[in-house]
Design a protein around this motif. Structure first.
Motif, PDB file in Angstrom:
ATOM      1  N   ILE A  77       0.905  -1.071   0.014  1.00 53.53           N
ATOM      2  CA  ILE A  77       0.183  -0.218  -0.125  1.00 53.53           C
ATOM      3  C   ILE A  77       0.705   1.173   0.034  1.00 53.53           C
ATOM      4  N   LEU A  78       1.796   1.294   0.949  1.00 55.78           N
ATOM      5  CA  LEU A  78       2.639   2.582   0.977  1.00 55.78           C
ATOM      6  C   LEU A  78       3.696   2.872  -0.102  1.00 55.78           C
ATOM      7  N   SER A  79       3.869   1.474  -1.148  1.00 56.03           N
ATOM      8  CA  SER A  79       4.508   2.199  -2.530  1.00 56.03           C
ATOM      9  C   SER A  79       3.975   3.023  -3.294  1.00 56.03           C
ATOM     10  N   TYR A  80       2.473   3.111  -3.027  1.00 60.50           N
ATOM     11  CA  TYR A  80       1.903   4.078  -4.012  1.00 60.50           C
ATOM     12  C   TYR A  80       1.839   5.714  -3.373  1.00 60.50           C
ATOM     13  N   PHE A  81       2.544   5.630  -2.347  1.00 62.31           N
ATOM     14  CA  PHE A  81       2.741   7.077  -1.578  1.00 62.31           C
ATOM     15  C   PHE A  81       4.171   7.667  -2.140  1.00 62.31           C
ATOM     16  N   GLU A  82       4.952   6.758  -2.665  1.00 59.95           N
ATOM     17  CA  GLU A  82       6.291   7.055  -3.396  1.00 59.95           C
ATOM     18  C   GLU A  82       7.067   7.773  -2.217  1.00 59.95           C
ATOM     19  N   GLU A  83       7.320   7.300  -0.956  1.00 60.84           N
ATOM     20  CA  GLU A  83       7.791   7.544  -0.088  1.00 60.84           C
ATOM     21  C   GLU A  83       8.697   6.562   0.488  1.00 60.84           C
ATOM     22  N   ASP A  84       9.871   6.766   1.144  1.00 64.95           N
ATOM     23  CA  ASP A  84      10.808   5.547   1.958  1.00 64.95           C
ATOM     24  C   ASP A  84       9.879   5.483   3.316  1.00 64.95           C
ATOM     25  N   VAL A  85       9.413   4.466   3.452  1.00 67.53           N
ATOM     26  CA  VAL A  85       8.995   4.232   4.735  1.00 67.53           C
ATOM     27  C   VAL A  85       9.597   2.849   5.621  1.00 67.53           C
ATOM     28  N   ASP A  86      10.098   3.121   6.654  1.00 67.04           N
ATOM     29  CA  ASP A  86      10.399   2.006   7.550  1.00 67.04           C
ATOM     30  C   ASP A  86       9.346   1.358   8.349  1.00 67.04           C
ATOM     31  N   ILE A  87       9.124   0.204   8.473  1.00 69.00           N
ATOM     32  CA  ILE A  87       7.913  -0.306   9.060  1.00 69.00           C
ATOM     33  C   ILE A  87       8.478  -1.217  10.387  1.00 69.00           C
ATOM     34  N   ASN A  88       7.914  -0.831  11.627  1.00 64.36           N
ATOM     35  CA  ASN A  88       8.371  -1.653  12.745  1.00 64.36           C
ATOM     36  C   ASN A  88       7.206  -1.871  13.381  1.00 64.36           C
TER      37      ASN A  88
END
Length: 217
Positions: A77-88
């Protein structure tokens, strides 16, 4: 111990092959995502294999399985925001606490946390489809939740004072379930003579504050 999708029995000649069967059955990424207990040890039997018994285990996906599945779900899902996101993700007592970290995550949060709230709601649905046991999901970006909680308590305080001064009910704007929960808790603790209820259908469900405990003006 966490159990997802129910226990299933698997049998074979050795533990490694049996766990591979369980891994394939649950579509796990690795054997570490599977927990098990042996319910029958293998035996060679007597002459010509008579009485031979296979190894039988009861296996089920565990905490690692859940966390890895949720991470994959969120990454898609977050790939559509085009932002680098770390998930913990932390798991305890049927609650998943998901922390998103990165730069410029305003789009992920959305106006008044709408995107964040929707993402949490979708994640909760996804998680609870894996098991009959209800799980709670709490998703946060940095200190957004803490700051949002303070803002909601200020909204609740002002609305409560208005309900008391006008002796009329006060309707708040539609909110997500976790936001309404904060409002209810704050009013009930700080203004015990007031009465709060949630009304309407999602996603337009909102909190209504009444100036009396019986819910009447």
């Amino acid at each position: 111990m966490l159990k997802l999708q129910g226990e299933t029995k698997f049998e074979g000649t050795d533990l490694e092959s049996v766990l591979e069967k369980a891994k394939s059955n649950f579509n796990a990424s690795c054997i570490d995502e599977i927990s098990y207990k042996i319910i029958q040890e293998p035996s060679k039997g007597f002459l010509f294999g008579i009485g031979k018994k296979p190894l039988i285990i009861e296996a089920y996906p565990n905490e690692k399985y859940l966390i890895n599945k949720v991470k994959k779900f969120l990454k898609n899902i977050l790939s559509y925001f085009e932002e680098d996101v770390d998930i913990n993700i932390n798991y305890y007592n049927k609650t998943l606490k998901v922390f998103l970290e990165g730069e410029n995550l305003g789009k992920v949060i959305g106006k008044q946390g709408r995107n964040l709230g929707s993402l949490q709601h979708l994640t909760m649905i996804y998680v609870n489809r894996m098991t009959d046991t209800k799980f709670d999901v709490k998703l946060d970006v940095g200190d957004y939740r803490r700051n949002r909680k303070k803002n909601l308590e200020l909204i609740a305080d002002n609305a409560a004072k208005k309900a008391i001064s006008t002796n009329e009910k006060v309707e708040l704007a539609p909110m997500f379930p976790f936001e309404r929960k904060i409002i209810h808790k704050y009013i009930n603790y700080n203004y015990p003579k007031l009465h709060t209820v949630s009304m309407g259908l999602e996603p337009y469900r909102k909190v209504v504050i009444y100036p009396s405990k019986n819910g009447h003006n």
